[in-house]
Design an enzyme around this catalytic site. Structure first.
Site, PDB file in Angstrom:
ATOM      1  CD  GLU A  37      -2.607   1.467   2.489  1.00  0.00           C
ATOM      2  OE1 GLU A  37      -2.214   0.925   3.533  1.00  0.00           O
ATOM      3  OE2 GLU A  37      -3.563   2.264   2.456  1.00  0.00           O
ATOM      4  NE  ARG A 263       4.449  -7.734  10.255  1.00  0.00           N
ATOM      5  CZ  ARG A 263       3.379  -7.027   9.917  1.00  0.00           C
ATOM      6  NH1 ARG A 263       2.233  -7.251  10.525  1.00  0.00           N
ATOM      7  NH2 ARG A 263       3.435  -6.100   9.007  1.00  0.00           N
ATOM      8  CE  LYS A 273       3.533   0.076   4.958  1.00  0.00           C
ATOM      9  NZ  LYS A 273       2.459   0.198   3.946  1.00  0.00           N
TER      10      LYS A 273
END
Length: 562
Positions: A37, A263, A273
């Site tokens: 994204e 992850r 993020k």
RNA sequence: UACCCCGUGGUGUAAUGGUAGCACAACAGUUUUUGGUACUGUUUGUCUUGGUUCGAAUCCAGGCGGGGUAGCCA
């Protein structure tokens, strides 16, 4: 080492793909995608996903697309699109002509939503968000059907096209999939698939007033691109039934399958993020590309090579287990790569002046220095030597312990590629007692660093000739956090307490050998006996060269003295 | 306490019913004109309890532990 091309990786995802291929699924095709994204900069965790997706495509002679998952105009921006493209390229991967945006598919996605309405698999809901929560139920209790669940297809269609046309304010209506309000998986309780957002989109500007949700847009985008294996992280596992539901409800021919993996977590760093953005906006670091950041651009500026990051991603493996990788492994990978590739050079970080008393006053000798003992093809260079040189302050000790191999009064050491010297006098500041200069003598028979009588000299020091030295600034970095798992703190934003106040030390009085005078931005060096450094972009606008320390050399002497 | 996922040395991983291996880290040593590199060696492990089996890290059941999920974020 490097690529390890013969070492076939056997993680569970690759095994599954191999099985799929054996079963003849997707007629032998493998097609993956990396779907960021564009709402932030890529970090080392994304590198894991990039290496996985592009790596698998390469290994199975398949393809990997770059796709921007840009379904939320309020958070996304071209700034991020550009940086993501640059970072993926820099890491060494090529999407060829296959760069896509979920927003490329908005028309198709809209048509499919109409189809869901027509087949009574979707409806317009006008519950206020407070009410909406009440109807959803909880983790332990089932939800209730929305009063609008049985709205007619005609009415749904009319409202939906009104939403599209921008007739309504935000939050007035949503389009929901009609699945099962008592499903144990909350994501299956009539999830929202379209919402009204009246913000301008970075690519479609004001064309749309409704935007699809991730759960709807993602499987369908995958299907449109003929993706076979859609790889994502563990938190999407619970979304998989929904992923499959849309593809079945629309009876799509192209049916990608989603597989989830853990992850990356790294000790002494944060990967979220949101928190990285916070470090930037609260100016706790100097930007996304601050060399202390785990972002790709931060690592790049710090001096990490793409190869070292790829090797790291190969070594960490792929599993479904939530783990935390020791940052020492990343550091090992960058040392390992830079050891074989970077040019050796001598730079004194904390200079101490040394006068060689028996060396001729105005003589300058050009001595041969090897550029890289690991790679003969890198050749050699000349380094000037003269009566006055600089050595490292901590390479001299007046009262030295037995195991101290460096310079101390009366003991002989080697100056790398130059001569053996012996310290004869220590000059101190009368007021402070600080050592300001050393007087030494040299043995002219030891030119180049070895003696005809083969006498043993244990210590070898790096040095820089004073008159030819180039001034430099060196930025020495340490880990950004003082604790292994800054992310694990209870009160969620308390991680700032664990910022390492010594994560950046700026040395402004460094002396570099003259060959570095024209070093170009980004180029990487090993400063002998110290570590790997690269030229910071700030050098372009600064009076003197600016170096970043990528990583220190392993130092068993320092370790022993802890 | 609903549903889903996951437990192998300090850390990250391999072994797909048949000798628990590799890497990082740590420690010790050899070599060395970088206290680097290279090389050698050492320490440390299958969450637990049962079951199936000639044989279980692997299959089954229970327990324990960790993670995920209640955005109109992705």
């Amino acid at each position: 080492m490097g690529e390890n091309e013969n070492a076939t990786k056997t993680d569970f995802i690759r095994s599954k793909i191999t099985d799929d291929l054996k079963l003849g699924k997707y007629s032998g095709r493998v097609h993956t995608r990396f779907p960021p994204e564009p709402n932030g900069y890529l970090h080392i965790g994304h590198a894991k996903s990039i290496c996985l997706n592009f790596g698998i495509a390469a290994e199975f002679t398949g393809l990997c697309n770059l796709r921007f998952d840009d379904t939320n105009p309020e958070k996304e921006d071209v700034e991020y699109v550009d940086s993501i493209k640059e970072d993926v390229k820099w890491l060494g991967f090529d999407w060829q002509e296959r760069m896509f945006y979920a927003s490329d598919y908005f028309d198709q996605l809209y048509e499919w939503a109409v189809q869901l309405i027509n087949t009574e698999k979707a409806y317009i809901c006008e519950l206020k968000s407070e009410e909406f929560k009440g109807y959803r139920g909880t983790l332990t209790e089932p939800g209730k059907n929305s009063p609008h669940r049985n709205r007619s297809a005609t009415e749904n269609l009319e409202l939906f096209s009104g939403m599209k046309a921008g007739k309504f304010e935000e939050n007035r209506y949503v389009l929901r999939a009609k699945i099962d309000m008592s499903h144990p998986n909350l994501h299956m309780r009539d999830p929202v698939i379209y919402r009204i957002i009246n913000a301008s989109h970075h690519r479609t500007s004001s064309k749309w007033h409704i935007y699809p949700m991730y759960d709807y847009a993602h499987p369908l985008s995958d299907s449109i691109e003929n993706i076979t294996h859609s790889l994502c992280t563990l938190e999407f596992e619970i979304h998989r039934p929904l992923y499959d539901w849309f593809i079945h409800a629309l009876e799509l021919e192209s049916r990608p399958q989603q597989t989830e993996f853990a992850r990356l977590n790294l000790t002494y760093t944060i990967m979220s993020k949101r928190k990285l953005l916070e470090l930037v906006t609260e100016k706790l670091v100097h930007g996304w590309d601050d060399p202390r950041m785990p972002t790709i651009c931060g690592l790049r500026r710090r001096g990490y090579s793409p190869n070292s990051i790829r090797n790291f991603c190969d070594k960490i493996g792929i599993t479904k287990f939530n783990s935390s990788t020791d940052i020492a492994l990343l550091e090992h990978c960058v040392r390992d790569d830079l050891n074989t590739t970077s040019k050796r050079v001598m730079v004194v970080l904390h200079p101490l002046r040394v006068v060689i008393e028996n060396y001729p006053e105005n003589q300058v000798e050009e001595l041969d220095a090897i550029n890289n003992p690991e790679d003969e093809s890198m050749g050699s260079r000349k380094v000037p030597f003269s009566k006055e040189i600089y050595i490292e302050q901590n390479d001299f000790l007046e009262d030295a312990p037995k195991k101290f191999f460096r310079l101390t009064p009366g003991k002989e050491v080697r100056l790398r590629y130059a001569y053996y010297i012996t310290c004869t006098q220590v000059v101190k500041d009368e007021e402070t007692g600080e050592i300001i200069e050393l007087r030494c003598t040299y043995d002219p028979e030891t030119r180049g660093g070895s003696s005809p009588d083969k006498r043993k000299v244990k210590g070898t020091l790096h040095w820089v000739s004073a008159r030819q030295a180039v001034d430099a600034e060196v930025r020495v970095y340490d880990r950004l956090f003082t604790v292994e798992e800054p992310d694990a703190v209870k009160d969620d934003d308390g991680y700032e307490k664990f910022l390492n106040p010594a994560s950046l030390e700026i040395l402004t009085n460094c002396k570099a050998e003259p060959s570095l005078a024209d070093a170009s931005v980004g180029s990487r060096f090993q400063f002998e006996r110290q570590g790997y450094f690269n030229v910071d972009p700030d050098s372009a606008s600064s009076e003197q060269l600016v170096f970043n320390r990528t990583i220190a050399l392993r130092d068993s002497w320092a370790k022993k003295n802890k």
